[in-house]
Design a protein around this motif. Structure first.
Motif, PDB file in Angstrom:
ATOM      1  N   SER A  94       6.778   2.320  10.609  1.00  0.00           N
ATOM      2  CA  SER A  94       6.173   3.652  10.657  1.00  0.00           C
ATOM      3  C   SER A  94       6.682   4.556   9.536  1.00  0.00           C
ATOM      4  O   SER A  94       6.110   5.590   9.261  1.00  0.00           O
ATOM      5  CB  SER A  94       6.420   4.304  12.020  1.00  0.00           C
ATOM      6  N   LYS A  95       7.772   4.145   8.879  1.00  0.00           N
ATOM      7  CA  LYS A  95       8.340   4.931   7.787  1.00  0.00           C
ATOM      8  C   LYS A  95       7.939   4.387   6.419  1.00  0.00           C
ATOM      9  O   LYS A  95       8.498   4.781   5.406  1.00  0.00           O
ATOM     10  CB  LYS A  95       9.868   4.953   7.895  1.00  0.00           C
ATOM     11  N   SER A  96       6.986   3.467   6.395  1.00  0.00           N
ATOM     12  CA  SER A  96       6.557   2.889   5.122  1.00  0.00           C
ATOM     13  C   SER A  96       5.034   2.867   5.054  1.00  0.00           C
ATOM     14  O   SER A  96       4.347   3.281   5.984  1.00  0.00           O
ATOM     15  CB  SER A  96       7.109   1.468   4.968  1.00  0.00           C
ATOM     16  N   ASP A  97       4.528   2.353   3.952  1.00  0.00           N
ATOM     17  CA  ASP A  97       3.082   2.245   3.787  1.00  0.00           C
ATOM     18  C   ASP A  97       2.482   1.153   4.662  1.00  0.00           C
ATOM     19  O   ASP A  97       1.269   0.965   4.675  1.00  0.00           O
ATOM     20  CB  ASP A  97       2.734   2.030   2.315  1.00  0.00           C
ATOM     21  N   PHE A  98       3.307   0.460   5.440  1.00  0.00           N
ATOM     22  CA  PHE A  98       2.812  -0.504   6.423  1.00  0.00           C
ATOM     23  C   PHE A  98       1.867   0.183   7.397  1.00  0.00           C
ATOM     24  O   PHE A  98       0.923  -0.430   7.891  1.00  0.00           O
ATOM     25  CB  PHE A  98       3.977  -1.150   7.189  1.00  0.00           C
ATOM     26  N   ASN A 107     -10.120 -11.085  -3.373  1.00  0.00           N
ATOM     27  CA  ASN A 107      -9.745  -9.812  -3.992  1.00  0.00           C
ATOM     28  C   ASN A 107      -8.423  -9.355  -3.398  1.00  0.00           C
ATOM     29  O   ASN A 107      -7.921  -9.953  -2.442  1.00  0.00           O
ATOM     30  CB  ASN A 107     -10.839  -8.750  -3.829  1.00  0.00           C
ATOM     31  N   MET A 108      -7.877  -8.304  -3.992  1.00  0.00           N
ATOM     32  CA  MET A 108      -6.643  -7.723  -3.486  1.00  0.00           C
ATOM     33  C   MET A 108      -6.882  -6.249  -3.189  1.00  0.00           C
ATOM     34  O   MET A 108      -7.409  -5.522  -4.024  1.00  0.00           O
ATOM     35  CB  MET A 108      -5.518  -7.855  -4.497  1.00  0.00           C
ATOM     36  N   PHE A 109      -6.497  -5.843  -2.003  1.00  0.00           N
ATOM     37  CA  PHE A 109      -6.593  -4.458  -1.573  1.00  0.00           C
ATOM     38  C   PHE A 109      -5.188  -3.869  -1.656  1.00  0.00           C
ATOM     39  O   PHE A 109      -4.287  -4.290  -0.938  1.00  0.00           O
ATOM     40  CB  PHE A 109      -7.135  -4.389  -0.137  1.00  0.00           C
ATOM     41  N   VAL A 110      -4.992  -2.919  -2.561  1.00  0.00           N
ATOM     42  CA  VAL A 110      -3.675  -2.341  -2.815  1.00  0.00           C
ATOM     43  C   VAL A 110      -3.649  -0.909  -2.287  1.00  0.00           C
ATOM     44  O   VAL A 110      -4.504  -0.104  -2.637  1.00  0.00           O
ATOM     45  CB  VAL A 110      -3.356  -2.333  -4.328  1.00  0.00           C
ATOM     46  N   ILE A 111      -2.661  -0.611  -1.465  1.00  0.00           N
ATOM     47  CA  ILE A 111      -2.480   0.734  -0.936  1.00  0.00           C
ATOM     48  C   ILE A 111      -1.389   1.413  -1.761  1.00  0.00           C
ATOM     49  O   ILE A 111      -0.264   0.906  -1.846  1.00  0.00           O
ATOM     50  CB  ILE A 111      -2.083   0.693   0.551  1.00  0.00           C
ATOM     51  N   ILE A 112      -1.746   2.530  -2.375  1.00  0.00           N
ATOM     52  CA  ILE A 112      -0.782   3.275  -3.182  1.00  0.00           C
ATOM     53  C   ILE A 112      -0.687   4.700  -2.639  1.00  0.00           C
ATOM     54  O   ILE A 112      -1.689   5.408  -2.567  1.00  0.00           O
ATOM     55  CB  ILE A 112      -1.182   3.280  -4.671  1.00  0.00           C
ATOM     56  N   SER A 113       0.520   5.061  -2.257  1.00  0.00           N
ATOM     57  CA  SER A 113       0.757   6.404  -1.713  1.00  0.00           C
ATOM     58  C   SER A 113       1.719   7.162  -2.620  1.00  0.00           C
ATOM     59  O   SER A 113       2.241   6.614  -3.594  1.00  0.00           O
ATOM     60  CB  SER A 113       1.352   6.298  -0.308  1.00  0.00           C
ATOM     61  N   LYS A 114       1.978   8.381  -2.239  1.00  0.00           N
ATOM     62  CA  LYS A 114       2.935   9.198  -3.001  1.00  0.00           C
ATOM     63  C   LYS A 114       4.337   8.604  -2.951  1.00  0.00           C
ATOM     64  O   LYS A 114       5.184   8.936  -3.777  1.00  0.00           O
ATOM     65  CB  LYS A 114       2.930  10.637  -2.480  1.00  0.00           C
ATOM     66  N   ASP A 115       4.584   7.708  -1.997  1.00  0.00           N
ATOM     67  CA  ASP A 115       5.905   7.083  -1.850  1.00  0.00           C
ATOM     68  C   ASP A 115       6.044   5.746  -2.573  1.00  0.00           C
ATOM     69  O   ASP A 115       7.144   5.201  -2.641  1.00  0.00           O
ATOM     70  CB  ASP A 115       6.210   6.873  -0.359  1.00  0.00           C
ATOM     71  N   THR A 116       4.964   5.193  -3.076  1.00  0.00           N
ATOM     72  CA  THR A 116       5.020   3.890  -3.746  1.00  0.00           C
ATOM     73  C   THR A 116       6.017   3.938  -4.898  1.00  0.00           C
ATOM     74  O   THR A 116       5.991   4.856  -5.717  1.00  0.00           O
ATOM     75  CB  THR A 116       3.618   3.490  -4.260  1.00  0.00           C
ATOM     76  N   ARG A 117       6.885   2.931  -4.933  1.00  0.00           N
ATOM     77  CA  ARG A 117       7.932   2.897  -5.959  1.00  0.00           C
ATOM     78  C   ARG A 117       7.403   2.326  -7.275  1.00  0.00           C
ATOM     79  O   ARG A 117       6.544   1.438  -7.275  1.00  0.00           O
ATOM     80  CB  ARG A 117       9.112   2.053  -5.478  1.00  0.00           C
ATOM     81  N   ILE A 143      -7.969  -0.438  -5.168  1.00  0.00           N
ATOM     82  CA  ILE A 143      -6.761   0.364  -5.021  1.00  0.00           C
ATOM     83  C   ILE A 143      -7.107   1.614  -4.224  1.00  0.00           C
ATOM     84  O   ILE A 143      -7.914   2.436  -4.659  1.00  0.00           O
ATOM     85  CB  ILE A 143      -6.180   0.717  -6.396  1.00  0.00           C
ATOM     86  N   ALA A 144      -6.498   1.729  -3.051  1.00  0.00           N
ATOM     87  CA  ALA A 144      -6.815   2.827  -2.136  1.00  0.00           C
ATOM     88  C   ALA A 144      -5.652   3.808  -2.057  1.00  0.00           C
ATOM     89  O   ALA A 144      -4.485   3.415  -1.993  1.00  0.00           O
ATOM     90  CB  ALA A 144      -7.125   2.276  -0.751  1.00  0.00           C
ATOM     91  N   TYR A 145      -6.016   5.078  -2.042  1.00  0.00           N
ATOM     92  CA  TYR A 145      -5.058   6.176  -2.014  1.00  0.00           C
ATOM     93  C   TYR A 145      -5.225   6.960  -0.719  1.00  0.00           C
ATOM     94  O   TYR A 145      -6.212   7.683  -0.565  1.00  0.00           O
ATOM     95  CB  TYR A 145      -5.276   7.090  -3.221  1.00  0.00           C
ATOM     96  N   PRO A 146      -4.283   6.842   0.221  1.00  0.00           N
ATOM     97  CA  PRO A 146      -4.410   7.519   1.518  1.00  0.00           C
ATOM     98  C   PRO A 146      -4.419   9.046   1.445  1.00  0.00           C
ATOM     99  O   PRO A 146      -4.963   9.689   2.336  1.00  0.00           O
ATOM    100  CB  PRO A 146      -3.178   7.048   2.294  1.00  0.00           C
ATOM    101  N   ASP A 147      -3.850   9.619   0.422  1.00  0.00           N
ATOM    102  CA  ASP A 147      -3.734  11.074   0.359  1.00  0.00           C
ATOM    103  C   ASP A 147      -4.924  11.766  -0.303  1.00  0.00           C
ATOM    104  O   ASP A 147      -4.852  12.961  -0.588  1.00  0.00           O
ATOM    105  CB  ASP A 147      -2.444  11.453  -0.372  1.00  0.00           C
ATOM    106  N   TYR A 148      -6.014  11.043  -0.529  1.00  0.00           N
ATOM    107  CA  TYR A 148      -7.169  11.601  -1.233  1.00  0.00           C
ATOM    108  C   TYR A 148      -8.453  11.328  -0.457  1.00  0.00           C
ATOM    109  O   TYR A 148      -8.624  10.272   0.126  1.00  0.00           O
ATOM    110  CB  TYR A 148      -7.292  10.985  -2.634  1.00  0.00           C
ATOM    111  N   SER A 149      -9.386  12.296  -0.504  1.00  0.00           N
ATOM    112  CA  SER A 149     -10.686  12.106   0.149  1.00  0.00           C
ATOM    113  C   SER A 149     -11.709  11.532  -0.817  1.00  0.00           C
ATOM    114  O   SER A 149     -12.770  11.086  -0.407  1.00  0.00           O
ATOM    115  CB  SER A 149     -11.184  13.425   0.734  1.00  0.00           C
ATOM    116  N   GLY A 150     -11.397  11.523  -2.100  1.00  0.00           N
ATOM    117  CA  GLY A 150     -12.255  10.942  -3.130  1.00  0.00           C
ATOM    118  C   GLY A 150     -11.459  10.776  -4.405  1.00  0.00           C
ATOM    119  O   GLY A 150     -10.488  11.500  -4.630  1.00  0.00           O
TER     120      GLY A 150
END
Length: 184
Positions: free
Chosen positions: A19-23, A74-84, A107-114
């Protein structure tokens, strides 16, 4: 090799508590898939091989990653503000996906609506992505972390499907409006 799966990658941030990671975003995909009232289905490459335990050696982990990538479309990559930038397995996964398996990246960004300005997100990218994104032949689509763009992208952009023109593709604002994710 039957390349039908989508390989999901994210930075675990060195946390043992998911719960403390991009998991948590990966868990969201799993929850959508499990919910019979939500139209969200995809073949998860992680379900195609034996699970890797926290106690597994790095060699075992990397072998399993390669096995899963070889079965992926394909590869689905989740990138957040915390990604190292460095220091995570995510960098290895991206290197292998692009350099060895030639997978298109969604490449998906959880913190963005577009997503309409890919370069504005470059400070969030892990080093492996930043070093490869402008290379000829690299295919990537940058999207908001939402059901409609995720499903559209993972079903369209595959090793045997539609191809992307570069590492910096994105959907139009109009497309996000049509999905109901942003207003006009």
């Amino acid at each position: 090799m039957n390349r039908t799966g989508t390989y999901v990658a994210f930075d675990g941030l060195g946390e043992s508590d998911p719960s403390k990671s991009d998991f948590r975003y990966y868990a969201t995909l799993q929850a959508w898939t499990a919910n019979k009232n939500i139209d969200f289905r995809f073949v998860n490459s992680h379900d195609k091989t034996y699970a890797v335990r926290d106690t597994s050696s790095k060699a075992t982990l990397y072998a399993r990653i390669r096995q899963r990538l070889s079965a992926s479309k394909n590869m689905f990559v989740i990138i957040s503000k915390d990604t190292r930038y460095t220091g995570s397995v995510l960098s290895y996964e991206i290197e292998q996906a692009i350099d060895v398996y030639k997978l298109p990246l969604i490449i998906a960004y959880p913190d963005y609506s577009g997503i309409w300005n890919v370069d504005a997100l470059s400070d969030m990218w892990p080093k492996a992505l930043a070093e490869r994104i402008n290379r000829p032949g690299v295919e990537a689509l940058h999207i908001a972390f939402a059901k409609a763009p995720i499903l559209d992208a993972i079903n369209r952009f595959t090793v045997n499907g539609e191809h992307l023109t570069s590492g910096k593709n994105f959907y139009s604002r109009e497309t996000y409006v049509n999905w109901g994710l942003v207003s006009n």
